[in-house]
Design an enzyme around this catalytic site. Sequence first.
Site, short mmCIF file in Angstrom:
data_model
loop_
_atom_site.label_atom_id
_atom_site.label_comp_id
_atom_site.label_asym_id
_atom_site.label_seq_id
_atom_site.Cartn_x
_atom_site.Cartn_y
_atom_site.Cartn_z
CB SER A 285 -6.04 -4.56 -9.85
OG SER A 285 -6.37 -3.23 -9.64
CE LYS B 62 -4.48 0.75 0.34
NZ LYS B 62 -5.47 -0.26 -0.07
N1 GLU Z 1 -7.13 0.03 -3.27
C1 GLU Z 1 -7.89 -1.14 -3.57
C2 GLU Z 1 -7.94 -2.05 -2.37
O1 GLU Z 1 -7.78 -1.63 -1.26
C3 GLU Z 1 -7.43 -1.82 -4.85
C4 GLU Z 1 -6.02 -2.28 -4.86
C5 GLU Z 1 -5.54 -2.78 -6.23
O2 GLU Z 1 -6.34 -2.79 -7.15
O3 GLU Z 1 -4.37 -3.13 -6.30
O4 GLU Z 1 -8.23 -3.21 -2.48
#
Ligand code: GLU
Length: 433
Positions: free
Chosen positions: A359, A107
Amino acid sequence: MDEGHTGVYEDALCRVREIGESAGIEAEVIESLLRPRQVLTCSLPVRMDDGSVNYFTGYRCQYNDVLGPTKGGIRFHPDVTDEEVKALALWMTLKCALVGLPFGGAKGGVVVQPKALSPMELERLSRAYVRAMADFIGPQVDIPAPDVYTNARIMGWMMDEYEAIRRVRSPGVITGKPVRLGGSLGREEATGRGAYICIRELAKRKGWQPDQIRVAVQGFGNAAYHVARLLARDGYKVVAISDSKGGIYSEQGFDIESLWQEKQKSRQVRAVYCEQSVCQLVEHKEISNEELLALDVDLLIPAALEGVIHSGNVESVRASTLVEVANGPVEAEAEHWLDEQGITVVPDVLANAGGVTVSYFEWVQNRTGYPWSLEQVRERLETQMGEAFDRVWHLSQTEARTLRGAAYSVALRRIGEAVTAHGTREYFGGQDG
Ligand code: GLU
Protein backbone atom coordinates in the site's frame (compact mmCIF):
# COMPACT_ATOMS: atom_id res chain seq x y z
CA MET A 1 -20.98 -10.33 20.16
CA ASP A 2 -19.02 -13.25 21.56
CA GLU A 3 -16.68 -13.00 24.50
CA GLY A 4 -13.67 -12.97 22.22
CA HIS A 5 -14.56 -9.52 20.91
CA THR A 6 -15.58 -7.63 24.03
CA GLY A 7 -12.16 -6.96 25.44
CA VAL A 8 -10.24 -6.69 22.22
CA TYR A 9 -9.10 -3.10 22.71
CA GLU A 10 -8.33 -3.55 26.41
CA ASP A 11 -6.38 -6.64 25.43
CA ALA A 12 -4.42 -4.68 22.85
CA LEU A 13 -3.60 -1.95 25.40
CA CYS A 14 -2.45 -4.54 27.95
CA ARG A 15 0.04 -5.96 25.49
CA VAL A 16 1.45 -2.53 24.70
CA ARG A 17 1.81 -1.73 28.40
CA GLU A 18 3.31 -5.08 29.30
CA ILE A 19 5.75 -5.32 26.43
CA GLY A 20 6.59 -1.63 26.52
CA GLU A 21 7.51 -1.74 30.20
CA SER A 22 9.57 -4.89 29.88
CA ALA A 23 11.42 -3.42 26.90
CA GLY A 24 12.27 -0.28 28.88
CA ILE A 25 10.22 2.07 26.69
CA GLU A 26 9.75 5.49 28.28
CA ALA A 27 6.50 5.82 30.20
CA GLU A 28 5.56 8.90 28.19
CA VAL A 29 5.83 6.97 24.94
CA ILE A 30 3.67 4.13 26.23
CA GLU A 31 1.20 6.67 27.58
CA SER A 32 0.88 8.28 24.15
CA LEU A 33 -0.29 4.95 22.72
CA LEU A 34 -2.98 4.24 25.30
CA ARG A 35 -5.64 6.35 23.58
CA PRO A 36 -6.61 7.07 19.98
CA ARG A 37 -6.06 10.53 18.54
CA GLN A 38 -9.58 10.67 17.16
CA VAL A 39 -12.47 8.40 16.26
CA LEU A 40 -15.29 9.42 13.96
CA THR A 41 -18.59 7.58 14.21
CA CYS A 42 -21.22 8.27 11.62
CA SER A 43 -24.53 7.07 10.39
CA LEU A 44 -24.60 6.23 6.70
CA PRO A 45 -27.97 6.46 4.97
CA VAL A 46 -28.12 4.13 2.00
CA ARG A 47 -30.95 3.83 -0.52
CA MET A 48 -31.73 0.13 -0.91
CA ASP A 49 -32.87 -1.46 -4.15
CA ASP A 50 -36.46 -1.69 -2.90
CA GLY A 51 -36.58 2.09 -2.44
CA SER A 52 -36.23 2.15 1.34
CA VAL A 53 -33.37 3.80 3.24
CA ASN A 54 -31.17 1.83 5.64
CA TYR A 55 -28.82 3.42 8.14
CA PHE A 56 -25.44 1.77 8.67
CA THR A 57 -22.96 2.72 11.37
CA GLY A 58 -19.49 3.60 10.13
CA TYR A 59 -16.26 4.25 12.04
CA ARG A 60 -12.83 5.62 11.32
CA CYS A 61 -10.20 5.69 14.01
CA GLN A 62 -6.96 7.61 13.50
CA TYR A 63 -4.91 6.19 16.27
CA ASN A 64 -1.50 7.79 16.20
CA ASP A 65 0.21 9.94 13.60
CA VAL A 66 3.62 10.59 15.12
CA LEU A 67 5.37 8.78 12.25
CA GLY A 68 3.26 10.14 9.40
CA PRO A 69 -0.25 10.25 7.93
CA THR A 70 -2.43 7.49 9.36
CA LYS A 71 -2.93 4.33 7.34
CA GLY A 72 -5.18 1.32 7.57
CA GLY A 73 -8.02 -0.62 5.99
CA ILE A 74 -11.79 -0.42 6.12
CA ARG A 75 -13.74 -3.56 6.94
CA PHE A 76 -17.36 -4.34 6.21
CA HIS A 77 -18.56 -6.84 8.79
CA PRO A 78 -21.60 -7.30 11.03
CA ASP A 79 -19.43 -7.57 14.17
CA VAL A 80 -17.55 -4.28 13.70
CA THR A 81 -17.49 -2.18 16.90
CA ASP A 82 -15.66 0.98 17.87
CA GLU A 83 -13.56 -1.08 20.30
CA GLU A 84 -12.51 -3.41 17.50
CA VAL A 85 -11.68 -0.53 15.18
CA LYS A 86 -9.54 1.10 17.89
CA ALA A 87 -7.63 -2.13 18.51
CA LEU A 88 -7.05 -2.62 14.80
CA ALA A 89 -5.90 1.00 14.44
CA LEU A 90 -3.44 0.56 17.31
CA TRP A 91 -2.05 -2.57 15.62
CA MET A 92 -1.70 -0.62 12.36
CA THR A 93 0.36 1.98 14.27
CA LEU A 94 2.73 -0.72 15.49
CA LYS A 95 2.79 -2.52 12.13
CA CYS A 96 3.76 0.56 10.11
CA ALA A 97 6.45 1.45 12.67
CA LEU A 98 7.82 -2.08 12.69
CA VAL A 99 8.21 -2.29 8.92
CA GLY A 100 9.66 1.21 8.80
CA LEU A 101 6.88 2.92 6.83
CA PRO A 102 6.40 6.67 7.22
CA PHE A 103 2.83 6.15 8.41
CA GLY A 104 0.83 6.19 11.58
CA GLY A 105 -2.06 3.82 12.19
CA ALA A 106 -5.78 3.98 11.47
CA LYS A 107 -8.70 1.66 10.78
CA GLY A 108 -12.26 1.99 9.60
CA GLY A 109 -15.30 -0.20 9.54
CA VAL A 110 -18.98 -0.41 8.74
CA VAL A 111 -21.42 -2.59 10.67
CA VAL A 112 -22.95 -4.51 7.79
CA GLN A 113 -23.34 -7.99 6.39
CA PRO A 114 -22.02 -7.16 2.91
CA LYS A 115 -23.12 -10.49 1.49
CA ALA A 116 -26.71 -9.42 2.07
CA LEU A 117 -26.33 -6.34 -0.16
CA SER A 118 -26.73 -6.17 -3.91
CA PRO A 119 -23.74 -4.84 -5.87
CA MET A 120 -25.45 -1.48 -6.30
CA GLU A 121 -26.30 -1.24 -2.60
CA LEU A 122 -22.67 -2.03 -1.85
CA GLU A 123 -21.55 0.76 -4.15
CA ARG A 124 -23.93 3.25 -2.53
CA LEU A 125 -22.70 2.22 0.93
CA SER A 126 -19.06 2.63 -0.09
CA ARG A 127 -19.73 6.08 -1.49
CA ALA A 128 -21.78 7.04 1.59
CA TYR A 129 -18.81 6.10 3.77
CA VAL A 130 -16.53 8.44 1.86
CA ARG A 131 -19.08 11.27 1.87
CA ALA A 132 -19.15 11.02 5.66
CA MET A 133 -15.36 10.81 5.94
CA ALA A 134 -14.25 13.18 3.19
CA ASP A 135 -13.03 15.86 5.61
CA PHE A 136 -11.32 13.30 7.77
CA ILE A 137 -9.25 11.38 5.21
CA GLY A 138 -6.81 12.56 2.52
CA PRO A 139 -3.52 11.59 0.84
CA GLN A 140 -1.48 13.53 3.42
CA VAL A 141 -3.76 12.87 6.35
CA ASP A 142 -5.30 9.42 6.49
CA ILE A 143 -5.22 6.80 3.75
CA PRO A 144 -7.67 3.88 3.82
CA ALA A 145 -7.24 0.49 2.10
CA PRO A 146 -9.04 -2.87 1.89
CA ASP A 147 -9.59 -5.12 4.90
CA VAL A 148 -12.06 -7.90 5.75
CA TYR A 149 -14.82 -8.08 3.07
CA THR A 150 -13.66 -5.03 1.14
CA ASN A 151 -11.68 -5.20 -2.10
CA ALA A 152 -10.14 -3.31 -4.99
CA ARG A 153 -13.47 -2.48 -6.62
CA ILE A 154 -14.75 -0.91 -3.40
CA MET A 155 -11.50 1.11 -3.12
CA GLY A 156 -12.11 2.31 -6.68
CA TRP A 157 -15.61 3.54 -5.82
CA MET A 158 -14.28 5.24 -2.72
CA MET A 159 -11.50 7.03 -4.60
CA ASP A 160 -14.00 8.11 -7.24
CA GLU A 161 -16.36 9.54 -4.62
CA TYR A 162 -13.52 11.39 -2.90
CA GLU A 163 -12.38 12.89 -6.20
CA ALA A 164 -15.95 13.92 -7.04
CA ILE A 165 -16.25 15.73 -3.72
CA ARG A 166 -12.83 17.38 -3.94
CA ARG A 167 -13.03 18.01 -7.69
CA VAL A 168 -9.43 16.95 -8.13
CA ARG A 169 -7.63 13.74 -9.10
CA SER A 170 -6.43 12.19 -5.90
CA PRO A 171 -5.37 8.56 -6.31
CA GLY A 172 -3.18 8.72 -3.18
CA VAL A 173 -6.26 9.03 -0.94
CA ILE A 174 -6.74 5.28 -0.87
CA THR A 175 -4.68 2.18 -1.67
CA GLY A 176 -5.52 -1.28 -2.88
CA LYS A 177 -7.29 0.17 -5.93
CA PRO A 178 -7.74 -1.67 -9.23
CA VAL A 179 -4.48 -1.37 -11.20
CA ARG A 180 -6.14 0.59 -14.00
CA LEU A 181 -7.38 3.14 -11.49
CA GLY A 182 -3.94 3.76 -10.03
CA GLY A 183 -3.48 0.62 -7.97
CA SER A 184 -0.11 -1.09 -7.65
CA LEU A 185 0.83 -4.33 -9.32
CA GLY A 186 1.35 -6.93 -6.64
CA ARG A 187 -0.96 -5.29 -4.06
CA GLU A 188 -3.56 -8.04 -4.32
CA GLU A 189 -1.10 -10.78 -3.34
CA ALA A 190 0.97 -8.62 -0.98
CA THR A 191 -0.41 -9.69 2.41
CA GLY A 192 -0.10 -13.37 1.52
CA ARG A 193 3.33 -12.89 -0.02
CA GLY A 194 4.56 -10.99 3.03
CA ALA A 195 3.45 -13.85 5.28
CA TYR A 196 5.09 -16.31 2.92
CA ILE A 197 8.39 -14.40 3.16
CA CYS A 198 8.19 -14.61 6.97
CA ILE A 199 7.54 -18.37 6.82
CA ARG A 200 10.41 -18.87 4.40
CA GLU A 201 12.76 -16.95 6.71
CA LEU A 202 11.51 -18.91 9.70
CA ALA A 203 11.99 -22.18 7.81
CA LYS A 204 15.65 -21.31 7.21
CA ARG A 205 16.21 -20.75 10.90
CA LYS A 206 14.30 -23.84 11.96
CA GLY A 207 15.82 -26.05 9.28
CA TRP A 208 12.42 -27.05 7.86
CA GLN A 209 12.06 -29.24 4.77
CA PRO A 210 8.89 -27.91 3.10
CA ASP A 211 7.56 -31.33 2.13
CA GLN A 212 7.72 -32.38 5.79
CA ILE A 213 5.60 -29.47 6.93
CA ARG A 214 1.83 -29.83 7.24
CA VAL A 215 -0.12 -26.59 7.17
CA ALA A 216 -3.66 -25.68 8.24
CA VAL A 217 -5.09 -22.35 7.12
CA GLN A 218 -8.13 -20.86 8.81
CA GLY A 219 -9.85 -18.65 6.26
CA PHE A 220 -9.78 -18.54 2.50
CA GLY A 221 -9.91 -14.87 1.68
CA ASN A 222 -7.35 -13.05 -0.40
CA ALA A 223 -4.45 -13.24 2.08
CA ALA A 224 -5.10 -16.90 2.96
CA TYR A 225 -5.25 -17.88 -0.68
CA HIS A 226 -1.95 -16.27 -1.62
CA VAL A 227 0.01 -17.56 1.35
CA ALA A 228 -1.40 -21.07 0.82
CA ARG A 229 -0.66 -20.91 -2.90
CA LEU A 230 2.95 -19.81 -2.40
CA LEU A 231 3.56 -22.40 0.32
CA ALA A 232 2.10 -25.20 -1.79
CA ARG A 233 4.31 -24.09 -4.69
CA ASP A 234 7.35 -24.63 -2.45
CA GLY A 235 6.17 -28.12 -1.53
CA TYR A 236 4.45 -27.46 1.79
CA LYS A 237 1.42 -29.67 2.36
CA VAL A 238 -1.66 -27.53 2.93
CA VAL A 239 -3.91 -30.12 4.54
CA ALA A 240 -6.76 -27.91 5.77
CA ILE A 241 -8.49 -24.73 4.74
CA SER A 242 -11.78 -23.13 5.75
CA ASP A 243 -14.15 -20.23 5.34
CA SER A 244 -16.83 -18.82 7.62
CA LYS A 245 -19.08 -21.82 6.89
CA GLY A 246 -16.54 -24.51 7.81
CA GLY A 247 -13.44 -26.28 6.60
CA ILE A 248 -12.06 -29.19 4.63
CA TYR A 249 -9.21 -31.53 5.44
CA SER A 250 -7.12 -33.78 3.22
CA GLU A 251 -4.19 -35.87 4.40
CA GLN A 252 -2.38 -35.53 1.02
CA GLY A 253 -2.78 -31.76 0.86
CA PHE A 254 -4.87 -29.58 -1.44
CA ASP A 255 -4.31 -28.16 -4.87
CA ILE A 256 -4.85 -24.56 -3.80
CA GLU A 257 -5.27 -23.12 -7.26
CA SER A 258 -8.20 -25.34 -8.23
CA LEU A 259 -9.77 -24.86 -4.82
CA TRP A 260 -9.61 -21.11 -5.36
CA GLN A 261 -11.16 -21.41 -8.80
CA GLU A 262 -14.01 -23.37 -7.27
CA LYS A 263 -14.46 -20.81 -4.55
CA GLN A 264 -14.66 -18.04 -7.12
CA LYS A 265 -17.42 -19.92 -8.88
CA SER A 266 -19.38 -20.83 -5.81
CA ARG A 267 -18.08 -18.42 -3.16
CA GLN A 268 -18.11 -21.09 -0.49
CA VAL A 269 -15.48 -23.68 0.30
CA ARG A 270 -17.37 -26.42 2.03
CA ALA A 271 -20.73 -26.57 0.36
CA VAL A 272 -19.53 -26.64 -3.18
CA TYR A 273 -16.33 -28.47 -2.82
CA CYS A 274 -17.80 -31.87 -3.30
CA GLU A 275 -20.18 -30.99 -6.07
CA GLN A 276 -17.46 -29.70 -8.31
CA SER A 277 -14.65 -31.37 -10.10
CA VAL A 278 -11.99 -30.61 -7.48
CA CYS A 279 -13.28 -33.34 -5.23
CA GLN A 280 -12.08 -35.82 -7.77
CA LEU A 281 -8.54 -34.58 -7.30
CA VAL A 282 -8.23 -35.33 -3.61
CA GLU A 283 -10.07 -37.13 -0.90
CA HIS A 284 -11.23 -34.72 1.75
CA LYS A 285 -13.30 -34.60 4.88
CA GLU A 286 -15.37 -31.77 6.27
CA ILE A 287 -14.29 -30.19 9.53
CA SER A 288 -15.42 -27.23 11.62
CA ASN A 289 -13.34 -24.11 12.13
CA GLU A 290 -12.82 -25.15 15.75
CA GLU A 291 -11.51 -28.55 14.64
CA LEU A 292 -9.18 -26.90 12.18
CA LEU A 293 -7.50 -24.91 14.96
CA ALA A 294 -6.90 -28.13 16.89
CA LEU A 295 -5.40 -30.14 14.04
CA ASP A 296 -2.15 -31.98 14.53
CA VAL A 297 -0.16 -29.92 12.02
CA ASP A 298 3.22 -28.19 12.07
CA LEU A 299 2.08 -24.79 10.97
CA LEU A 300 -1.25 -23.18 11.82
CA ILE A 301 -2.19 -20.01 9.95
CA PRO A 302 -5.20 -18.16 11.36
CA ALA A 303 -6.15 -15.92 8.44
CA ALA A 304 -9.73 -14.94 9.26
CA LEU A 305 -10.73 -12.79 12.23
CA GLU A 306 -9.41 -11.73 15.62
CA GLY A 307 -9.91 -13.58 18.89
CA VAL A 308 -10.33 -17.07 17.41
CA ILE A 309 -7.76 -18.55 19.77
CA HIS A 310 -8.73 -17.71 23.33
CA SER A 311 -8.31 -19.15 26.81
CA GLY A 312 -11.23 -21.50 26.17
CA ASN A 313 -9.65 -23.36 23.24
CA VAL A 314 -5.94 -22.58 23.29
CA GLU A 315 -5.02 -25.80 25.03
CA SER A 316 -6.31 -27.78 22.09
CA VAL A 317 -3.75 -26.16 19.73
CA ARG A 318 -1.26 -28.82 18.60
CA ALA A 319 0.70 -26.93 15.94
CA SER A 320 4.27 -26.04 16.85
CA THR A 321 4.19 -22.75 14.93
CA LEU A 322 1.48 -20.14 14.41
CA VAL A 323 1.64 -17.42 11.80
CA GLU A 324 -0.93 -14.70 12.35
CA VAL A 325 -2.15 -13.62 8.95
CA ALA A 326 -5.36 -12.26 10.50
CA ASN A 327 -5.08 -9.28 12.83
CA GLY A 328 -5.23 -10.30 16.48
CA PRO A 329 -6.27 -13.97 16.15
CA VAL A 330 -4.67 -14.92 19.50
CA GLU A 331 -5.92 -13.26 22.66
CA ALA A 332 -3.24 -12.04 25.08
CA GLU A 333 -4.19 -14.46 27.84
CA ALA A 334 -4.15 -17.43 25.48
CA GLU A 335 -0.74 -16.44 24.23
CA HIS A 336 0.85 -17.03 27.62
CA TRP A 337 -0.05 -20.69 27.32
CA LEU A 338 1.39 -20.90 23.80
CA ASP A 339 4.63 -19.33 25.08
CA GLU A 340 4.85 -21.78 27.94
CA GLN A 341 4.53 -24.67 25.50
CA GLY A 342 7.33 -23.23 23.39
CA ILE A 343 5.00 -22.69 20.42
CA THR A 344 6.43 -20.08 18.06
CA VAL A 345 4.01 -17.29 17.15
CA VAL A 346 4.88 -15.00 14.25
CA PRO A 347 2.78 -11.97 15.25
CA ASP A 348 0.27 -10.20 13.03
CA VAL A 349 2.18 -6.91 13.03
CA LEU A 350 4.98 -8.72 11.21
CA ALA A 351 3.26 -11.61 9.43
CA ASN A 352 0.59 -9.56 7.67
CA ALA A 353 2.59 -6.37 7.13
CA GLY A 354 3.12 -7.12 3.43
CA GLY A 355 -0.28 -5.62 2.60
CA VAL A 356 0.36 -2.20 4.06
CA THR A 357 3.93 -2.27 2.73
CA VAL A 358 2.71 -2.54 -0.86
CA SER A 359 0.00 0.00 0.00
CA TYR A 360 2.87 2.33 0.83
CA PHE A 361 4.48 1.50 -2.53
CA GLU A 362 1.16 2.27 -4.23
CA TRP A 363 0.94 5.61 -2.45
CA VAL A 364 4.51 6.46 -3.51
CA GLN A 365 3.70 5.54 -7.13
CA ASN A 366 0.55 7.69 -7.01
CA ARG A 367 2.47 10.65 -5.63
CA THR A 368 5.28 10.41 -8.15
CA GLY A 369 3.03 9.39 -11.05
CA TYR A 370 5.52 6.68 -11.94
CA PRO A 371 4.22 3.09 -11.79
CA TRP A 372 6.58 0.25 -10.86
CA SER A 373 6.86 -3.16 -12.49
CA LEU A 374 5.67 -6.26 -10.66
CA GLU A 375 9.31 -7.32 -10.27
CA GLN A 376 10.19 -4.03 -8.58
CA VAL A 377 7.26 -4.34 -6.20
CA ARG A 378 8.14 -7.91 -5.28
CA GLU A 379 11.81 -7.16 -4.88
CA ARG A 380 11.17 -4.21 -2.60
CA LEU A 381 8.62 -6.18 -0.61
CA GLU A 382 11.25 -8.91 -0.15
CA THR A 383 13.74 -6.36 1.14
CA GLN A 384 11.33 -4.61 3.47
CA MET A 385 9.84 -7.80 4.93
CA GLY A 386 13.17 -9.61 5.04
CA GLU A 387 14.77 -6.79 7.02
CA ALA A 388 11.83 -6.55 9.42
CA PHE A 389 11.90 -10.31 10.00
CA ASP A 390 15.66 -10.28 10.55
CA ARG A 391 15.49 -7.49 13.06
CA VAL A 392 12.68 -9.12 15.01
CA TRP A 393 14.35 -12.52 14.98
CA HIS A 394 17.69 -11.09 16.08
CA LEU A 395 16.11 -9.18 18.96
CA SER A 396 14.12 -12.21 20.06
CA GLN A 397 17.37 -14.19 20.23
CA THR A 398 19.57 -11.56 21.86
CA GLU A 399 16.99 -10.33 24.38
CA ALA A 400 15.25 -13.68 24.92
CA ARG A 401 11.88 -12.35 23.87
CA THR A 402 8.98 -13.89 22.02
CA LEU A 403 8.66 -12.77 18.41
CA ARG A 404 5.73 -10.57 19.42
CA GLY A 405 7.75 -9.09 22.27
CA ALA A 406 10.58 -8.36 19.86
CA ALA A 407 8.30 -6.97 17.15
CA TYR A 408 6.55 -4.65 19.58
CA SER A 409 9.92 -3.53 20.99
CA VAL A 410 11.18 -2.56 17.54
CA ALA A 411 7.95 -0.69 16.79
CA LEU A 412 7.76 1.02 20.16
CA ARG A 413 11.40 2.12 19.99
CA ARG A 414 10.81 3.71 16.59
CA ILE A 415 7.68 5.48 17.80
CA GLY A 416 9.62 6.42 20.92
CA GLU A 417 12.38 8.02 18.88
CA ALA A 418 9.83 10.20 17.12
CA VAL A 419 8.16 11.16 20.39
CA THR A 420 11.48 12.00 22.07
CA ALA A 421 12.59 13.99 19.03
CA HIS A 422 9.86 16.46 19.99
CA GLY A 423 11.05 16.38 23.59
CA THR A 424 9.81 14.42 26.56
CA ARG A 425 9.71 15.16 30.26
CA GLU A 426 13.33 14.16 30.54
CA TYR A 427 14.27 16.97 28.13
CA PHE A 428 11.89 19.65 29.38
CA GLY A 429 11.92 18.61 33.02
CA GLY A 430 13.12 21.15 35.53
CA GLN A 431 13.50 23.95 32.96
CA ASP A 432 10.54 26.02 34.01
CA GLY A 433 9.43 24.90 37.39
N1 GLU B 1 -6.02 -4.00 6.05
C1 GLU B 1 -4.64 -4.33 5.88
C2 GLU B 1 -3.98 -4.51 7.22
O1 GLU B 1 -4.61 -4.79 8.21
C3 GLU B 1 -3.92 -3.37 4.95
C4 GLU B 1 -3.91 -1.95 5.38
C5 GLU B 1 -3.35 -0.99 4.33
O2 GLU B 1 -2.94 -1.46 3.28
O3 GLU B 1 -3.35 0.20 4.61
O4 GLU B 1 -2.78 -4.46 7.34
